[in-house]
Scaffold this motif. Structure first.
Motif, PDB file in Angstrom:
ATOM      1  N   MET A   1      16.054 -30.869  32.735  1.00 28.02           N
ATOM      2  CA  MET A   1      14.727 -31.459  32.568  1.00 28.02           C
ATOM      3  C   MET A   1      14.664 -32.777  33.332  1.00 28.02           C
ATOM      4  N   ALA A   2      13.574 -32.974  34.070  1.00 25.14           N
ATOM      5  CA  ALA A   2      13.422 -34.181  34.877  1.00 25.14           C
ATOM      6  C   ALA A   2      13.248 -35.407  33.986  1.00 25.14           C
ATOM      7  N   PRO A   3      13.839 -36.541  34.365  1.00 22.01           N
ATOM      8  CA  PRO A   3      13.634 -37.773  33.601  1.00 22.01           C
ATOM      9  C   PRO A   3      12.163 -38.176  33.622  1.00 22.01           C
ATOM     10  N   LYS A   4      11.725 -38.881  32.582  1.00 21.91           N
ATOM     11  CA  LYS A   4      10.346 -39.347  32.490  1.00 21.91           C
ATOM     12  C   LYS A   4      10.323 -40.875  32.493  1.00 21.91           C
ATOM     13  N   VAL A   5       9.440 -41.428  33.324  1.00 23.78           N
ATOM     14  CA  VAL A   5       9.311 -42.876  33.438  1.00 23.78           C
ATOM     15  C   VAL A   5       7.880 -43.286  33.133  1.00 23.78           C
ATOM     16  N   LEU A   6       7.735 -44.333  32.344  1.00 24.38           N
ATOM     17  CA  LEU A   6       6.433 -44.933  32.073  1.00 24.38           C
ATOM     18  C   LEU A   6       6.300 -46.200  32.897  1.00 24.38           C
ATOM     19  N   GLN A  17       4.717 -43.367  43.738  1.00 26.71           N
ATOM     20  CA  GLN A  17       4.995 -42.148  44.507  1.00 26.71           C
ATOM     21  C   GLN A  17       6.491 -41.965  44.744  1.00 26.71           C
ATOM     22  N   ILE A  18       7.228 -43.069  44.819  1.00 20.19           N
ATOM     23  CA  ILE A  18       8.686 -42.969  44.992  1.00 20.19           C
ATOM     24  C   ILE A  18       9.298 -42.191  43.840  1.00 20.19           C
ATOM     25  N   PHE A  19       8.872 -42.492  42.612  1.00 20.09           N
ATOM     26  CA  PHE A  19       9.375 -41.743  41.457  1.00 20.09           C
ATOM     27  C   PHE A  19       9.088 -40.246  41.630  1.00 20.09           C
ATOM     28  N   ARG A  20       7.862 -39.941  41.996  1.00 18.43           N
ATOM     29  CA  ARG A  20       7.469 -38.522  42.149  1.00 18.43           C
ATOM     30  C   ARG A  20       8.285 -37.844  43.245  1.00 18.43           C
ATOM     31  N   GLU A  25       9.385 -37.429  36.669  1.00 18.53           N
ATOM     32  CA  GLU A  25       8.040 -37.344  36.093  1.00 18.53           C
ATOM     33  C   GLU A  25       7.582 -38.752  35.722  1.00 18.53           C
ATOM     34  N   VAL A  26       6.478 -39.209  36.279  1.00 20.21           N
ATOM     35  CA  VAL A  26       6.033 -40.580  36.073  1.00 20.21           C
ATOM     36  C   VAL A  26       4.655 -40.615  35.432  1.00 20.21           C
ATOM     37  N   ASP A  27       4.503 -41.493  34.460  1.00 19.59           N
ATOM     38  CA  ASP A  27       3.228 -41.680  33.761  1.00 19.59           C
ATOM     39  C   ASP A  27       2.734 -43.088  34.101  1.00 19.59           C
ATOM     40  N   PHE A  28       1.730 -43.171  34.960  1.00 15.76           N
ATOM     41  CA  PHE A  28       1.238 -44.455  35.459  1.00 15.76           C
ATOM     42  C   PHE A  28       0.063 -44.926  34.611  1.00 15.76           C
ATOM     43  N   GLN A  29       0.347 -45.888  33.712  1.00 13.67           N
ATOM     44  CA  GLN A  29      -0.681 -46.465  32.854  1.00 13.67           C
ATOM     45  C   GLN A  29      -0.601 -47.991  32.971  1.00 13.67           C
ATOM     46  N   PRO A  30      -1.181 -48.563  34.026  1.00 10.35           N
ATOM     47  CA  PRO A  30      -0.969 -49.972  34.363  1.00 10.35           C
ATOM     48  C   PRO A  30      -1.487 -50.983  33.348  1.00 10.35           C
TER      49      PRO A  30
END
Length: 531
Positions: A1-6, A17-20, A25-30
């Motif tokens: 399973m891919a790591p998830k980053v907030l 985009q670097i994370f992607r 898996e990146v959750d962008f909530q600035p």
């Protein structure tokens, strides 16, 4: 399973985009970082958290972050992260200390020039329709002496720019070697010497117990009359009340400050004094720097989550991806050595020494230390990892020390772990063979060659006939398969040990059967994380 980053603060889309692109898996909530309750609610889902300064990573957030492995701060300051709580939780905290170095150094030079020529006041006066040409008499920087308090990454860039302005540069930095000073073209001096000789003083040190109030009232009094002071580093390095008094008395001719003891600085004793230039912590505020630190933190976090490489960590030794490849088996060995002793020791441990021999001494032994301590403590607390282990050991009063020595035997290098309790001393040594597999090579001073498996059995006995048969017979009776069997002894008829690598964990019935034979002094099942 891919790591998830907030990503809970404003990072550039390129960084996201670097994370992607790295498969994360990146959750962008600035704006999420500003909502403490929402952050607490969702943080448990993520392996990584990328922040700037708006998100406060408190002990409550870390407690809720059940899967969190790394916090990445895009910037140098980590004041908004509870480092102690993160370390206890085993969460690595990274920053990007070099991404804004040029920007901060340039701001310091700009502030020095501004205070030298009274540019802000002259600008305000001219905008007000006054033409006060005779009022603003500045000084040249050419030929003047600049005193650097701190000559690390940013300070060395300031030195380079100042030399380009034909200034003489003095540097006070306990960690600055003479060779490095010579290469930079600066004069290495003590603090008192710098204070008495510098026309301009600029600070480039972190805020620590040793640097807090480094420009105290006493030290400010040592400066030469007419000195100008620049601080683009950290608030709290200067006694602001004393500086204000010396500005008013004329002893200090001017000051330029980007940082303050209390921020945001809505009011300050230095505000509105003549020839004091103030900016609102703009040292890293250029578009280039903000982009650089965002890209760096994304790369660093991705590297750690995908390869185990640790870069610019605040609470753990940094290990590059290449170093991780070489050190990986040795880190595993160090953890196995600690785990062996941890499982063998039933009383409180007072001290732990880790000896490094041969090629191991060239590696980052701080990381190996952390692995050995983690292995030792995991027996009692499975949640301990390499980040939290040194903190937990300190809390438990375990004195950890290291010893290094040149190659002393047949192995290119080895690691030996020794622990001391109130009643005894116990040690074990191991190495890594060319196949990359860790081995135990000595227990209780007895030489062995034991491959390490997930499930093992350790026994001690007097060296008498029939021990191998007894062990094999009990295992056969209980349908236990032996993958590897290693023996060792101090001498004929003396103390002997056996290590068995098994295919499955031993049942209590097997252990009781072995003890019932009366032939063994110790019968210990062991487990190791060999994944």
């Amino acid at each position: 399973m891919a790591p998830k980053v907030l990503v809970s603060d404003k990072l550039s889309e390129t960084a996201v985009q670097i994370f992607r692109d790295r498969g994360i898996e990146v959750d962008f909530q600035p704006d999420l970082g500003k909502d403490k309750e929402k952050l607490l609610e969702v943080i448990g889902k993520y392996d990584g958290l990328a922040i700037r300064s708006a998100t406060k990573v408190t002990d409550k957030v870390l407690e809720a972050a059940t899967n969190l492995k790394v916090v990445g701060r895009a910037g140098i300051g980590v004041d908004n992260v509870d480092l102690n709580a993160a370390s206890k939780k085993g969460v690595i905290v990274m920053n990007t200390p070099f991404g804004n170095s040029i920007t901060t150094a340039e701001h310091a030079i700009s502030m020095m020039m501004a205070v030298a020529r009274q540019i802000p006041e002259a600008n305000a006066s001219t905008h007000a329709g006054k033409w006060e040409k005779s009022r603003f008499m500045g000084v040249e920087v050419t030929g003047k002496t600049l005193g650097l308090i701190g000559c690390g990454n940013i300070g060395s860039i300031v030195a380079d720019r100042a030399l380009g302005l034909r200034m003489k540069v003095l540097a006070y930095d306990p960690f600055l070697s003479q060779d490095r000073a010579d290469k930079l073209g600066v004069h290495k001096v003590d603090l008192d010497d710098l204070l008495t000789k510098a026309d301009f003083i600029t600070l480039h040190v972190p805020m620590t117990e040793k640097t807090a109030n480094i420009l105290s009232r006493e030290n400010l009094a040592k400066t030469r009359k007419g000195v100008r002071i620049v601080n683009c580093a950290r608030g709290g390095l200067i006694d602001e009340d004393a500086l204000a008094e010396m500005l008013q008395s004329g002893h200090v001719a001017g000051a330029a400050l980007d940082v303050f003891a209390v921020e945001p600085a809505k009011e300050n004793v230095l505000f509105n004094l003549p020839n004091v230039v103030c900016t609102p912590h703009l040292g890293a505020s250029t578009s280039e720097a903000q982009e650089n630190v965002a890209l760096q933190v994304a790369e660093q976090m991705s590297d750690y989550l995908l390869t185990g490489a640790v870069t610019n960590a605040i609470n753990m030794p940094s290990i590059t991806a290449e170093e991780a490849k070489v050190m990986g088996p040795w880190i595993a060995l160090a953890e196995h050595l600690g785990a062996f002793i941890g499982q063998m020791t039933d009383e409180p441990i007072k001290a732990m020494n880790i000896l490094y021999d041969g090629i191991v001494t060239t590696m980052k032994t701080e990381a190996l230390n952390a692995a050995a301590i983690a292995g030792l403590l995991k027996t009692a607390n499975p949640a301990v990892n390499m980040v939290s282990a040194p903190v937990v050991a300190k809390e438990r009063g375990i004195a950890v020390s290291t010893t290094t020595q040149e190659k002393s035997g047949t192995f290119e290098g080895y690691v030996k772990v020794t622990v001391v309790t109130d009643t005894r001393e116990r040690s074990i040594a191991g190495t890594v063979f060319s196949d990359g597999k860790p081995r135990f090579i000595q227990i209780k001073g007895i030489n062995i060659d034991a491959e390490i498996g997930e499930y093992m059995l350790y026994t001690t006995n007097e060296d008498v006939p029939g021990i191998i048969g007894t062990l094999g017979g009990v295992m056969a009776d209980h349908q236990v398969n032996i993958a590897n069997f290693t023996l060792g002894r101090t001498g004929a008829g003396k103390s002997a040990i056996a290590l068995m690598y098994l295919d499955a964990p031993l049942s209590e019935a097997v252990l009781q059967a072995l003890r019932a034979t009366g032939k063994f002094q110790q019968v210990r099942p062991l487990e190791f994380n060999v994944a």
